[in-house]
Design a protein around this motif. Structure first.
Motif, PDB file in Angstrom:
ATOM      1  N   LEU A 117      65.740  52.464  28.229  1.00  0.00           N
ATOM      2  CA  LEU A 117      65.215  52.446  27.028  1.00  0.00           C
ATOM      3  C   LEU A 117      65.764  51.308  26.173  1.00  0.00           C
ATOM      4  N   ASP A 118      66.826  50.775  26.381  1.00  0.00           N
ATOM      5  CA  ASP A 118      67.342  49.727  25.854  1.00  0.00           C
ATOM      6  C   ASP A 118      66.746  48.346  26.062  1.00  0.00           C
ATOM      7  N   ALA A 119      66.531  48.535  27.105  1.00  0.00           N
ATOM      8  CA  ALA A 119      66.060  47.152  27.990  1.00  0.00           C
ATOM      9  C   ALA A 119      64.658  47.119  27.980  1.00  0.00           C
ATOM     10  N   LEU A 120      63.909  47.969  27.264  1.00  0.00           N
ATOM     11  CA  LEU A 120      62.570  47.916  27.485  1.00  0.00           C
ATOM     12  C   LEU A 120      62.127  46.630  26.875  1.00  0.00           C
ATOM     13  N   ALA A 121      61.286  45.892  27.470  1.00  0.00           N
ATOM     14  CA  ALA A 121      60.581  44.642  26.802  1.00  0.00           C
ATOM     15  C   ALA A 121      59.090  44.792  26.001  1.00  0.00           C
ATOM     16  N   LEU A 122      59.829  45.561  24.794  1.00  0.00           N
ATOM     17  CA  LEU A 122      58.606  45.817  23.858  1.00  0.00           C
ATOM     18  C   LEU A 122      58.893  45.260  22.702  1.00  0.00           C
ATOM     19  N   ASP A 123      57.941  44.546  21.927  1.00  0.00           N
ATOM     20  CA  ASP A 123      57.997  44.263  20.462  1.00  0.00           C
ATOM     21  C   ASP A 123      58.092  45.251  19.551  1.00  0.00           C
ATOM     22  N   GLU A 124      58.311  44.808  18.198  1.00  0.00           N
ATOM     23  CA  GLU A 124      58.427  45.905  17.251  1.00  0.00           C
ATOM     24  C   GLU A 124      57.184  47.000  17.253  1.00  0.00           C
ATOM     25  N   ASP A 125      56.046  46.478  17.368  1.00  0.00           N
ATOM     26  CA  ASP A 125      54.914  47.374  17.378  1.00  0.00           C
ATOM     27  C   ASP A 125      54.975  48.335  18.425  1.00  0.00           C
ATOM     28  N   GLY A 126      55.154  47.725  19.863  1.00  0.00           N
ATOM     29  CA  GLY A 126      55.550  48.763  20.884  1.00  0.00           C
ATOM     30  C   GLY A 126      56.415  49.825  20.692  1.00  0.00           C
ATOM     31  N   ARG A 127      57.627  49.375  20.052  1.00  0.00           N
ATOM     32  CA  ARG A 127      58.659  50.341  19.832  1.00  0.00           C
ATOM     33  C   ARG A 127      58.283  51.505  18.792  1.00  0.00           C
ATOM     34  N   THR A 128      57.687  50.940  17.809  1.00  0.00           N
ATOM     35  CA  THR A 128      57.033  52.006  17.049  1.00  0.00           C
ATOM     36  C   THR A 128      56.234  52.748  17.387  1.00  0.00           C
ATOM     37  N   ALA A 129      55.161  52.373  18.056  1.00  0.00           N
ATOM     38  CA  ALA A 129      54.333  53.251  18.806  1.00  0.00           C
ATOM     39  C   ALA A 129      55.028  54.350  19.645  1.00  0.00           C
ATOM     40  N   LEU A 130      56.102  54.067  20.474  1.00  0.00           N
ATOM     41  CA  LEU A 130      56.839  54.890  21.239  1.00  0.00           C
ATOM     42  C   LEU A 130      57.517  55.860  20.284  1.00  0.00           C
ATOM     43  N   LEU A 131      58.302  55.594  19.321  1.00  0.00           N
ATOM     44  CA  LEU A 131      58.812  56.446  18.422  1.00  0.00           C
ATOM     45  C   LEU A 131      58.021  57.452  17.732  1.00  0.00           C
ATOM     46  N   ASP A 132      56.810  56.985  17.319  1.00  0.00           N
ATOM     47  CA  ASP A 132      55.544  57.819  16.815  1.00  0.00           C
ATOM     48  C   ASP A 132      55.321  58.948  17.758  1.00  0.00           C
ATOM     49  N   GLU A 133      55.245  58.334  18.941  1.00  0.00           N
ATOM     50  CA  GLU A 133      54.517  59.419  19.864  1.00  0.00           C
ATOM     51  C   GLU A 133      55.712  60.434  20.033  1.00  0.00           C
ATOM     52  N   VAL A 134      56.949  60.198  20.249  1.00  0.00           N
ATOM     53  CA  VAL A 134      58.206  60.981  20.544  1.00  0.00           C
ATOM     54  C   VAL A 134      57.878  62.141  19.220  1.00  0.00           C
ATOM     55  N   LEU A 135      57.899  61.850  18.061  1.00  0.00           N
ATOM     56  CA  LEU A 135      57.476  62.583  16.883  1.00  0.00           C
ATOM     57  C   LEU A 135      56.498  63.540  17.268  1.00  0.00           C
ATOM     58  N   VAL A 136      55.322  63.140  17.707  1.00  0.00           N
ATOM     59  CA  VAL A 136      54.048  63.689  18.011  1.00  0.00           C
ATOM     60  C   VAL A 136      54.449  64.660  19.203  1.00  0.00           C
ATOM     61  N   ALA A 137      55.304  64.375  20.249  1.00  0.00           N
ATOM     62  CA  ALA A 137      55.764  65.242  21.116  1.00  0.00           C
ATOM     63  C   ALA A 137      56.472  66.441  20.431  1.00  0.00           C
ATOM     64  N   TYR A 138      57.378  66.016  19.736  1.00  0.00           N
ATOM     65  CA  TYR A 138      58.237  67.128  19.098  1.00  0.00           C
ATOM     66  C   TYR A 138      57.349  68.013  18.300  1.00  0.00           C
ATOM     67  N   GLY A 139      56.361  67.522  17.599  1.00  0.00           N
ATOM     68  CA  GLY A 139      55.318  68.569  16.998  1.00  0.00           C
ATOM     69  C   GLY A 139      54.596  69.549  17.800  1.00  0.00           C
ATOM     70  N   HIS A 140      54.336  68.945  18.845  1.00  0.00           N
ATOM     71  CA  HIS A 140      53.430  69.845  19.751  1.00  0.00           C
ATOM     72  C   HIS A 140      54.517  70.833  20.314  1.00  0.00           C
ATOM     73  N   ASN A 141      55.779  70.560  20.720  1.00  0.00           N
ATOM     74  CA  ASN A 141      56.967  71.213  21.108  1.00  0.00           C
ATOM     75  C   ASN A 141      57.107  72.358  20.292  1.00  0.00           C
ATOM     76  N   ILE A 142      57.324  72.204  18.847  1.00  0.00           N
ATOM     77  CA  ILE A 142      57.621  73.114  17.836  1.00  0.00           C
ATOM     78  C   ILE A 142      56.428  74.032  17.506  1.00  0.00           C
ATOM     79  N   ALA A 143      54.875  73.490  17.806  1.00  0.00           N
ATOM     80  CA  ALA A 143      54.008  74.341  17.675  1.00  0.00           C
ATOM     81  C   ALA A 143      53.910  75.415  18.984  1.00  0.00           C
ATOM     82  N   VAL A 144      54.409  75.080  19.972  1.00  0.00           N
ATOM     83  CA  VAL A 144      54.406  76.089  21.062  1.00  0.00           C
ATOM     84  C   VAL A 144      55.473  77.003  20.731  1.00  0.00           C
ATOM     85  N   PHE A 145      56.646  76.645  20.502  1.00  0.00           N
ATOM     86  CA  PHE A 145      57.601  77.683  20.149  1.00  0.00           C
ATOM     87  C   PHE A 145      57.260  78.610  18.808  1.00  0.00           C
ATOM     88  N   THR A 146      56.464  77.982  17.859  1.00  0.00           N
ATOM     89  CA  THR A 146      55.879  78.785  16.578  1.00  0.00           C
ATOM     90  C   THR A 146      55.164  79.874  17.317  1.00  0.00           C
TER      91      THR A 146
END
Length: 223
Positions: free
Chosen positions: A179-208
């Motif tokens: 992860l630390d070595a990923l050749a991503l600019d700040e936009d790419g890292r932000t997109a990855l981070l945002d999608e992690v939060l989306v994934a958590y949101g889906h996971n929470i919805a399943v458990f709810t």
């Protein structure tokens, strides 16, 4: 947090800590690990896992040779064969015709299929959210499941065992280094981070949704 000097893996953990805590504190998760569900309540989770990993590991095959995502695709992580063994044990022959994901799970799988095949960043986000969780808190969940629901790592709870990973701590360290070595600019890292939060949101919805399977009164007396 200085995003230019902080390792990306540390940034991911820091900026998703609240979502991670919310996921772990879901009522269904607490009941599962405390042994407050019946066996059917546990089996329902296995069915959801099968749908989620069918989507994720299907996309993984298409990303295996992607320059960014490819290094994360590792057969040692693959969960579908273990989930199939678990469902065969828990539901018997013909289990494939007897399972159906909840609407929340179907939405989760649909998100994976919709965004991951065309985006290495978003694929890595879902890959990270699922498998790093499996290699961390998943070990504890597996121990609780085996203790409370009459299943073992060979029969009914194979999902929680990674036979091809001898040292999970070292594996996770190597994963975070990728992860630390990923050749991503700040936009790419932000997109990855945002999608992690989306994934958590889906996971929470399943458990709810699965909270409906928790008895009104648990052994702790909680309503």
């Amino acid at each position: 947090m200085n995003t230019f000097t902080t390792p990306f893996s540390a940034r991911l953990r820091a900026e998703t800590r609240e979502a991670h805590h919310t996921t772990e504190s879901q009522r269904y998760v607490s009941a599962l690990t405390a042994g407050d569900l019946d066996l059917a309540g546990y089996i329902t989770l296995v069915v959801q896992h099968h749908a989620i990993y069918a989507a994720l590991e299907g996309v993984a095959e298409t990303m295996r040779h992607d320059p960014l995502a490819g290094p994360f695709v590792d057969d040692a992580l693959t969960r579908l064969p273990a989930l199939a063994r678990d469902l065969q044990c828990l539901l018997g022959p013909g289990w494939q015709e007897r399972i159906e994901p909840t609407p929340a799970t179907a939405a989760y799988a649909a998100r994976i299929n919709a965004v991951c095949a065309g985006s290495a960043e978003r694929f890595i986000a879902h890959h990270y959210t699922r498998y790093l969780g499996d290699l961390s808190g998943g070990r504890h969940v597996g121990q609780c499941v085996s203790r409370h629901y009459g299943v073992t790592s060979d029969a009914g709870a194979a999902f929680y065992t990674f036979d091809q990973i001898a040292d999970q701590k070292s594996y996770k360290e190597a994963y975070r280094a990728r992860l630390d070595a990923l050749a991503l600019d700040e936009d790419g890292r932000t997109a990855l981070l945002d999608e992690v939060l989306v994934a958590y949101g889906h996971n929470i919805a399943v458990f709810t949704d699965l909270a409906r399977l928790v008895p009104a009164t648990t052994r702790k007396g909680a309503a």
